[in-house]
Motif scaffolding. Structure first.
Motif, short mmCIF file in Angstrom:
data_model
loop_
_atom_site.label_atom_id
_atom_site.label_comp_id
_atom_site.label_asym_id
_atom_site.label_seq_id
_atom_site.Cartn_x
_atom_site.Cartn_y
_atom_site.Cartn_z
N ARG A 20 1.57 0.52 10.42
CA ARG A 20 0.99 1.87 10.33
C ARG A 20 1.99 2.77 9.64
NH1 ARG A 20 -3.71 3.48 14.05
NH2 ARG A 20 -4.22 5.54 13.29
N ALA A 21 1.52 3.59 8.71
CA ALA A 21 2.40 4.52 8.00
C ALA A 21 1.57 5.72 7.54
CB ALA A 21 3.04 3.84 6.80
N ALA A 22 2.25 6.85 7.46
CA ALA A 22 1.64 8.08 6.93
C ALA A 22 2.56 8.64 5.87
CB ALA A 22 1.41 9.09 8.05
N LEU A 23 2.03 8.80 4.66
CA LEU A 23 2.81 9.35 3.56
C LEU A 23 2.72 10.87 3.56
CD1 LEU A 23 1.92 6.84 0.70
CD2 LEU A 23 3.68 6.70 2.47
N GLU A 24 3.59 11.48 2.79
CA GLU A 24 3.61 12.94 2.67
C GLU A 24 2.21 13.44 2.31
OE1 GLU A 24 5.27 16.38 3.38
OE2 GLU A 24 6.48 14.55 3.44
N GLY A 25 1.74 14.41 3.05
CA GLY A 25 0.42 14.98 2.81
C GLY A 25 -0.65 14.45 3.75
N THR A 56 -6.77 -0.61 6.46
CA THR A 56 -7.47 0.65 6.33
C THR A 56 -6.58 1.70 5.66
OG1 THR A 56 -8.59 0.12 8.41
CG2 THR A 56 -8.83 2.38 7.60
N VAL A 57 -7.20 2.49 4.79
CA VAL A 57 -6.54 3.62 4.15
C VAL A 57 -7.39 4.85 4.39
CG1 VAL A 57 -5.96 4.66 1.91
CG2 VAL A 57 -5.34 2.30 2.38
N SER A 58 -6.72 5.98 4.64
CA SER A 58 -7.40 7.27 4.80
C SER A 58 -6.60 8.34 4.08
CB SER A 58 -7.51 7.63 6.29
OG SER A 58 -8.06 8.92 6.44
N GLY A 59 -7.30 9.27 3.47
CA GLY A 59 -6.64 10.40 2.83
C GLY A 59 -7.24 10.79 1.50
N ASN A 74 1.83 9.37 -5.62
CA ASN A 74 1.89 10.63 -4.88
C ASN A 74 0.58 10.89 -4.12
OD1 ASN A 74 3.34 12.87 -4.00
ND2 ASN A 74 2.45 14.18 -5.58
N LEU A 75 0.11 9.87 -3.41
CA LEU A 75 -1.15 9.98 -2.67
C LEU A 75 -0.90 10.38 -1.22
CD1 LEU A 75 -2.87 6.69 -3.94
CD2 LEU A 75 -3.17 9.03 -4.81
N LEU A 119 0.83 -1.21 0.00
CA LEU A 119 0.00 0.00 0.00
C LEU A 119 0.86 1.26 0.00
CD1 LEU A 119 -2.87 -1.20 2.29
CD2 LEU A 119 -3.19 -0.10 0.07
N VAL A 120 1.95 1.25 0.76
CA VAL A 120 2.86 2.39 0.77
C VAL A 120 3.46 2.58 -0.63
CG1 VAL A 120 5.08 3.22 1.65
CG2 VAL A 120 3.34 2.36 3.23
N GLN A 121 3.89 1.49 -1.27
CA GLN A 121 4.46 1.60 -2.62
C GLN A 121 3.44 2.18 -3.60
OE1 GLN A 121 5.59 -2.47 -3.33
NE2 GLN A 121 7.73 -2.10 -2.74
N LEU A 122 2.20 1.72 -3.52
CA LEU A 122 1.15 2.26 -4.39
C LEU A 122 0.95 3.74 -4.13
CD1 LEU A 122 -1.46 -0.66 -4.22
CD2 LEU A 122 -0.05 -0.02 -6.19
N GLY A 123 0.91 4.11 -2.85
CA GLY A 123 0.70 5.51 -2.49
C GLY A 123 1.85 6.39 -2.93
#
Length: 181
Positions: free
Chosen positions: A81-86, A155-158, A65-66, A57-61
Motif C-alpha cells: 500500500r502506498a500513497a503518492l503526493e496529492g 488497485t489504483v485510486s486518484g 506526477n500522479l 506502479l509507484v514508479q509510474l506514478g
C-alpha cells in the motif's frame, strides 16, 4: 449505415460520461476489458511479486506526477500500500471499495460498472450490490493465476476511473512481460 452512425461507433465510451453514449461504444469497452482479463493471466503471484508490482506502479506514478494511491491485497491481507503526493484519505476508501468489488465479482471493478450500464442501468441498481462498501468504478483488477483464478487484487485510486484502470493494466502488462509470468 449513415456517416452519423459510423461516427458514433468510433467515439470511445466514457464511464464518467452520461447515459446518452452509444451502446456500441459501451459494448466495445466491455469487450476490451474482457480481452485484458483473458490476456493478463499469471503463472504465480507471491508476496514478493506484490511488492515488485506495487513498486512499479509507484514508479509510474512518481514519473508522471500522479496523485494516486496503490493497494495490492489478498483477502484480509494487505501486501502493498502506498500513497503518492496529492493522494488523500478519500483514496483509501476508493482503494478498499474497488478492491472489494473486484474480489467479490472476480473481474475488474470497471467491468462490473460497465456491465451494470447495459440497457441504461447501473451496478448500484442491483439490490445485491452494497454501494456502502463496494464501488463499481475502474481501478481494481484481480490478479489471476492460470488454472486457479483470482488470488489477489491490484488497485489504483486518484485519477478518473478509466485512467485508474488503464494504469493498472499498463503495470500488469509491463510486470507480466518483465517477469515472464
Amino acid at each position: 449505415m449513415s456517416n452519423d452512425a459510423a461516427t458514433r461507433i468510433l467515439v470511445p465510451y466514457d464511464p464518467d460520461g452520461g447515459n446518452d453514449q452509444p451502446a456500441e461504444a459501451l459494448e466495445a469497452l466491455i469487450a476490451s476489458v474482457e480481452a485484458e482479463v483473458a490476456e493478463l493471466q499469471f503463472t504465480r503471484f507471491t508476496n514478493d511479486d506484490a511488492v515488485a508490482l506495487g513498486q512499479l506502479l509507484v514508479q509510474l506514478g512518481v514519473g508522471r506526477n500522479l496523485p494516486i494511491a496503490v493497494s495490492i491485497c489478498k483477502p484480509n491481507h494487505i501486501l502493498f500500500r502506498a500513497a503518492l503526493e496529492g493522494a488523500t484519505p478519500d483514496n483509501d476508501y476508493w482503494l478498499d471499495a474497488k478492491s472489494r468489488t473486484a474480489a467479490r465479482y472476480l473481474v475488474p471493478s470497471l467491468l462490473v460498472g460497465l456491465r451494470g450500464r447495459r440497457n441504461g442501468g447501473r451496478a448500484e441498481d442491483n439490490p445485491m450490490f452494497d454501494a456502502s462498501t463496494h464501488a463499481a468504478h475502474g481501478g481494481s483488477f484481480p490478479l489471476y493465476i492460470r488454472g486457479v483464478g483470482p488470488v489477489a487484487t491490484v488497485t489504483v485510486s486518484g485519477l478518473p476511473q478509466l485512467e485508474d484502470h488503464k494504469l493498472v493494466v499498463e503495470a500488469l502488462r509491463t510486470f507480466h512481460a518483465a517477469e515472464g509470468l
